[in-house]
Scaffold this motif. Structure first.
Motif, PDB file in Angstrom:
ATOM      1  N   PHE A  24      12.077 -11.425 -17.788  1.00 42.10           N
ATOM      2  CA  PHE A  24      12.021 -12.718 -17.115  1.00 42.10           C
ATOM      3  C   PHE A  24      10.880 -13.548 -17.699  1.00 42.10           C
ATOM      4  N   ALA A  25      11.073 -14.862 -17.675  1.00 43.96           N
ATOM      5  CA  ALA A  25      10.128 -15.768 -18.328  1.00 43.96           C
ATOM      6  C   ALA A  25       8.876 -16.030 -17.510  1.00 43.96           C
ATOM      7  N   GLY A  26       8.858 -15.620 -16.247  1.00 45.13           N
ATOM      8  CA  GLY A  26       7.704 -15.886 -15.400  1.00 45.13           C
ATOM      9  C   GLY A  26       7.719 -17.264 -14.783  1.00 45.13           C
ATOM     10  N   THR A  27       8.789 -18.012 -14.999  1.00 48.14           N
ATOM     11  CA  THR A  27       8.931 -19.354 -14.432  1.00 48.14           C
ATOM     12  C   THR A  27       9.098 -19.271 -12.918  1.00 48.14           C
ATOM     13  N   PRO A 163      15.792 -16.134 -17.574  1.00 47.01           N
ATOM     14  CA  PRO A 163      15.777 -15.113 -18.622  1.00 47.01           C
ATOM     15  C   PRO A 163      14.602 -15.314 -19.563  1.00 47.01           C
ATOM     16  N   GLY A 164      13.982 -14.206 -19.967  1.00 49.32           N
ATOM     17  CA  GLY A 164      12.807 -14.271 -20.830  1.00 49.32           C
ATOM     18  C   GLY A 164      13.006 -13.533 -22.138  1.00 49.32           C
ATOM     19  N   ASP A 165      11.947 -13.435 -22.914  1.00 47.36           N
ATOM     20  CA  ASP A 165      11.953 -12.784 -24.227  1.00 47.36           C
ATOM     21  C   ASP A 165      11.834 -11.276 -24.041  1.00 47.36           C
ATOM     22  N   LYS A 166      12.782 -10.530 -24.569  1.00 43.51           N
ATOM     23  CA  LYS A 166      12.746  -9.080 -24.390  1.00 43.51           C
ATOM     24  C   LYS A 166      11.558  -8.439 -25.098  1.00 43.51           C
ATOM     25  N   ALA A 167      10.939  -9.168 -26.020  1.00 42.41           N
ATOM     26  CA  ALA A 167       9.772  -8.629 -26.715  1.00 42.41           C
ATOM     27  C   ALA A 167       8.604  -8.399 -25.763  1.00 42.41           C
TER      28      ALA A 167
END
Length: 199
Positions: A24-27, A163-167
């Motif tokens: 997750f993007a933290g938004t 949705p966020g960066d899987k990295a």
């Protein structure tokens, strides 16, 4: 990203586009946006229109967050900490059915709550959010944390976020961060009798 999901028969892309990410993007999620997801859940079908589903929600960085987040198992806390909201999916175990004056056990309460969760998840996808339902939580701790009385069952805690960066995930989770496939329909549905490849 894995190859696109391909259905065995024609369906709306909504059903293959929806999946359960952990990145997750933290938004932050505005409360009206979260309530729109719960509004979709409110319109799910239920036996006798009993509407057994109930929800307790918390947005990150609010006082309601820590008690619910603290009930999650450590594995889920590791990634759900970046979600924008947590929603506890609950159902009433009894209902007052048509023609009755007193509540009686509702055999389909869990089934109907599942329909409400699915409605929430699909609305999240349509709205650019992602929803991931978790069974990994301490049910007793969560019941106490949200003040849930007897007569209600907790089914899941849903993490919601952009949705966020899987990295940003631990390496062992990055490999899992992709839409999963499904068994073929022929392994799930049979005409007339159980069997014929269905297991």
């Amino acid at each position: 990203m894995s190859a696109p999901r391909t259905p065995d028969h024609p369906i709306d892309p909504l059903f293959t586009n929806r999946w359960s990410p952990r990145a997750f993007a933290g938004t932050a999620i505005p409360e009206p946006a979260l309530l729109s997801l719960l509004e979709a859940a409110r319109w799910a079908p239920s036996a006798y229109n009993a509407q057994p589903w109930r929800f307790v929600y918390a947005r990150r960085d609010t006082a309601a967050w820590a008690p619910i987040f603290g009930s999650l198992v450590e594995f889920n806390q590791g990634w759900a900490q970046h979600a924008a909201a947590l929603v506890v999916v609950i159902s009433a175990e009894q209902a007052v059915f048509p023609g009755a004056e007193a509540a009686a056990p509702n055999a389909s309460h869990a089934f109907d709550a599942g329909a409400a969760w699915a409605s929430l998840a699909f609305q999240a996808t349509l709205s650019g959010w992602a929803a991931h339902a978790m069974a990994g939580f301490d049910a007793d701790a969560l019941q106490s944390a949200i003040g849930l009385p007897e007569g209600y069952a907790i089914h899941a805690v849903v993490a919601i976020g952009r949705p966020g960066d899987k990295a940003a995930l631990p390496e062992y989770l990055q490999a899992m961060e992709q839409p999963s496939g499904r068994k073929p329909l022929s392994a799930l549905a049979a005409e007339g009798r159980f069997g014929s490849g269905v297991a």
